[in-house]
Design a protein around this motif. Structure first.
Motif, PDB file in Angstrom:
ATOM      1  N   ASN A 323     -94.492   1.671  57.014  1.00  0.00           N
ATOM      2  CA  ASN A 323     -93.170   1.053  57.179  1.00  0.00           C
ATOM      3  C   ASN A 323     -92.758   0.205  55.968  1.00  0.00           C
ATOM      4  O   ASN A 323     -91.902  -0.665  56.085  1.00  0.00           O
ATOM      5  CB  ASN A 323     -93.123   0.189  58.441  1.00  0.00           C
ATOM      6  CG  ASN A 323     -91.709   0.072  58.993  1.00  0.00           C
ATOM      7  OD1 ASN A 323     -90.947   1.031  58.963  1.00  0.00           O
ATOM      8  ND2 ASN A 323     -91.358  -1.101  59.483  1.00  0.00           N
ATOM      9  N   GLN A 331     -80.317   6.083  61.308  1.00  0.00           N
ATOM     10  CA  GLN A 331     -81.304   6.049  62.376  1.00  0.00           C
ATOM     11  C   GLN A 331     -80.610   6.056  63.729  1.00  0.00           C
ATOM     12  O   GLN A 331     -79.543   5.489  63.905  1.00  0.00           O
ATOM     13  CB  GLN A 331     -82.175   4.799  62.244  1.00  0.00           C
ATOM     14  CG  GLN A 331     -82.910   4.698  60.910  1.00  0.00           C
ATOM     15  CD  GLN A 331     -83.764   3.460  60.846  1.00  0.00           C
ATOM     16  OE1 GLN A 331     -84.539   3.195  61.753  1.00  0.00           O
ATOM     17  NE2 GLN A 331     -83.620   2.692  59.786  1.00  0.00           N
ATOM     18  N   SER A 339     -83.799   0.862  65.405  1.00  0.00           N
ATOM     19  CA  SER A 339     -85.243   0.676  65.253  1.00  0.00           C
ATOM     20  C   SER A 339     -85.598   0.126  63.877  1.00  0.00           C
ATOM     21  O   SER A 339     -86.683  -0.428  63.693  1.00  0.00           O
ATOM     22  CB  SER A 339     -85.954   2.025  65.457  1.00  0.00           C
ATOM     23  OG  SER A 339     -85.434   2.999  64.565  1.00  0.00           O
ATOM     24  N   LYS A 341     -86.552   1.490  61.090  1.00  0.00           N
ATOM     25  CA  LYS A 341     -87.784   2.014  60.546  1.00  0.00           C
ATOM     26  C   LYS A 341     -87.610   2.385  59.085  1.00  0.00           C
ATOM     27  O   LYS A 341     -86.533   2.727  58.644  1.00  0.00           O
ATOM     28  CB  LYS A 341     -88.245   3.235  61.346  1.00  0.00           C
ATOM     29  CG  LYS A 341     -88.765   2.906  62.739  1.00  0.00           C
ATOM     30  CD  LYS A 341     -89.295   4.159  63.414  1.00  0.00           C
ATOM     31  CE  LYS A 341     -89.870   3.833  64.805  1.00  0.00           C
ATOM     32  NZ  LYS A 341     -90.383   5.048  65.469  1.00  0.00           N
TER      33      LYS A 341
END
Length: 443
Positions: A323, A331, A339, A341
């Motif tokens: 990450n 996303q 999220s 990410k």
């Protein structure tokens, strides 16, 4: 297109000096500054025609093209037909269906001209950005100057009660026809906006023009355009601001297109949503573990990595930091929001070994050999390298002292099997299909 010789009032066989003399005479007669206010508009049109004709006929190359094809657009135009216009088709040369279509389209065509280009040109911008811009997101602001429809005359180019006249050059159509050659004996016709009336078919007297835009129908506007590059955007992309290019009456406004390209980064390499970098450590750290500030990230954070004692780092190993790569664009959002990410960060570990004769005392070598295992751990490796006792008698051992240590990049280069195949083919006569040839014959 009008006859250029008629425009200059000269014969088709006129010399260059005669053409110059005729041009000077007509230019003085129709110069806009030499006529009255009421006749100035027509004089401007006539003066432009005279100047255009002179530019073509005074240039030997363009004059030859005009005499041969009847056009000056540089692509070759309609030939001077004599007799049957279908003579080209009767010559025995083959033509396709498209050639016949272009032929009849060129002579018949649409009597009122082809559809106009109903959109202004797009504006193109090219910029360089950094990997930091793609990681953090960036808004590029550019000052834009464009033409917009005049707010005073609403794009007519004239006063409210002005009376227009039909454009003499395009006969009020707004377009002029150009003949274009598409093949032997084949022509087609193209239509472009008339430059005199700017595609409207109407002209106004000078005193009736709009004072704000001076008859141009548009005025300049300066504004700041903002192009947003989202986090995690691709390394190369185009952002489009619709309808931000030049405006013009009767035409759809074009777009402004900004194409960006990411510059090469000094530390990181991007692969998809992941980032890659390299980090070199001494052999002692590779064997004993360490805690180091390994890299400064694209957002300014310093990434520190603790390698526990006893964890061995080997050449070619990567440390994967989950990450810590590029933000993932677009996303999907859950009930709990985005999220957020990222991809992953891979740090390729490079091990720096000590230099030759690194030890200070011979006892240092014994200390190291006592610290580390002196036997291989993998039994298969041991068996592969083991030499039976019968072959390793003292009399059979040859001590070779003439050696050197060579890196992989310095190894010799060898021909591939494909290169050798060519030599074999020549030796065995494969190029003639004769097959292998005997070198001698026994009796």
């Amino acid at each position: 297109m009008p006859d250029l010789y008629e425009v200059l009032q000269v014969e088709s066989k006129a010399s260059s000096s005669e053409i110059k003399k005729a041009y000077r005479k007509l230019a003085l007669k129709y110069h806009p500054d030499k006529v009255s206010e009421e006749d100035r508009e027509e004089a401007e049109i006539k003066f432009k025609e005279i100047s255009s004709a002179y530019e073509v006929l005074i240039d030997e190359g363009r004059r030859e093209e005009y005499d041969l094809y009847g056009t000056t657009d540089g692509s070759g135009g309609v030939p001077n037909f004599s007799g049957d216009p279908f003579e080209a088709f009767n010559s025995g040369q083959e033509y396709g269906a498209e050639d016949f279509f272009n032929f009849f389209d060129g002579f018949g065509g649409q009597p009122q001209g082809a559809p106009k280009v109903n959109r202004t040109e797009d504006a193109q911008l090219d910029v360089k950005i950094t990997l930091e811009d793609l990681y953090n997101g960036k808004t590029i602001k550019i000052t834009s100057t464009r033409n917009i429809i005049c707010t005073h005359c609403q794009g007519t180019g004239a006063k409210k009660k002005a009376v227009h006249k039909k454009c003499g050059r395009c006969d009020g159509e707004g377009t002029v026809r150009k003949i274009r050659r598409v093949g032997p004996g084949l022509v087609t016709q193209d239509f472009t906006d008339c430059t005199s009336c700017k595609g409207t078919g109407k002209i106004y007297r000078t005193k009736d023009k709009c004072k704000t835009c001076e008859g141009d129908k548009t005025i300049e506007e300066t504004k700041i355009l903002e192009f947003e590059i989202l986090k995690g955007s691709p390394s190369t992309d185009t952002i489009v601001l619709e309808h931000e290019s030049d405006e013009y009456p009767g035409k759809e406004t074009g777009d402004v297109r900004l194409t960006y390209d990411c510059q090469e980064h000094a530390v990181f390499e991007r692969k998809g949503d992941d980032l890659y970098t390299k980090y070199k450590i001494p052999l002692a750290d590779a064997l004993c573990g360490f805690t180091k500030n390994m890299v400064k990230h694209l957002d300014g954070r310093v990434i520190s990595v603790p390698i526990p004692k006893g964890k061995v780092i080997r050449p070619g190993d990567y440390i994967k930091l989950k990450n810590e790569g590029m933000p993932i664009k677009n996303q999907s959002k859950s009930w709990f929001g985005s999220s957020n990410k990222n991809g992953d960060l891979y740090i390729e570990m490079e091990i720096e070994f000590p230099q030759d004769n690194w030890f200070l005392e011979k006892n240092d070598i014994f200390k190291v050999k006592n610290l580390f295992p002196n036997e291989l751990l993998n039994k298969n490796d041991i068996n592969k390298q083991r030499i039976d006792e019968n072959s390793s008698s003292e009399a059979n051992i040859d001590m070779v002292t003439d050696f050197s240590i060579v890196q992989e990049k310095n190894l010799p280069e060898y021909q591939s099997n494909d290169d050798n195949d060519d030599d074999d083919a020549y030796r065995y006569g494969k190029d003639t299909g004769a097959g292998p040839q005997a070198e001698c014959t026994t009796q």
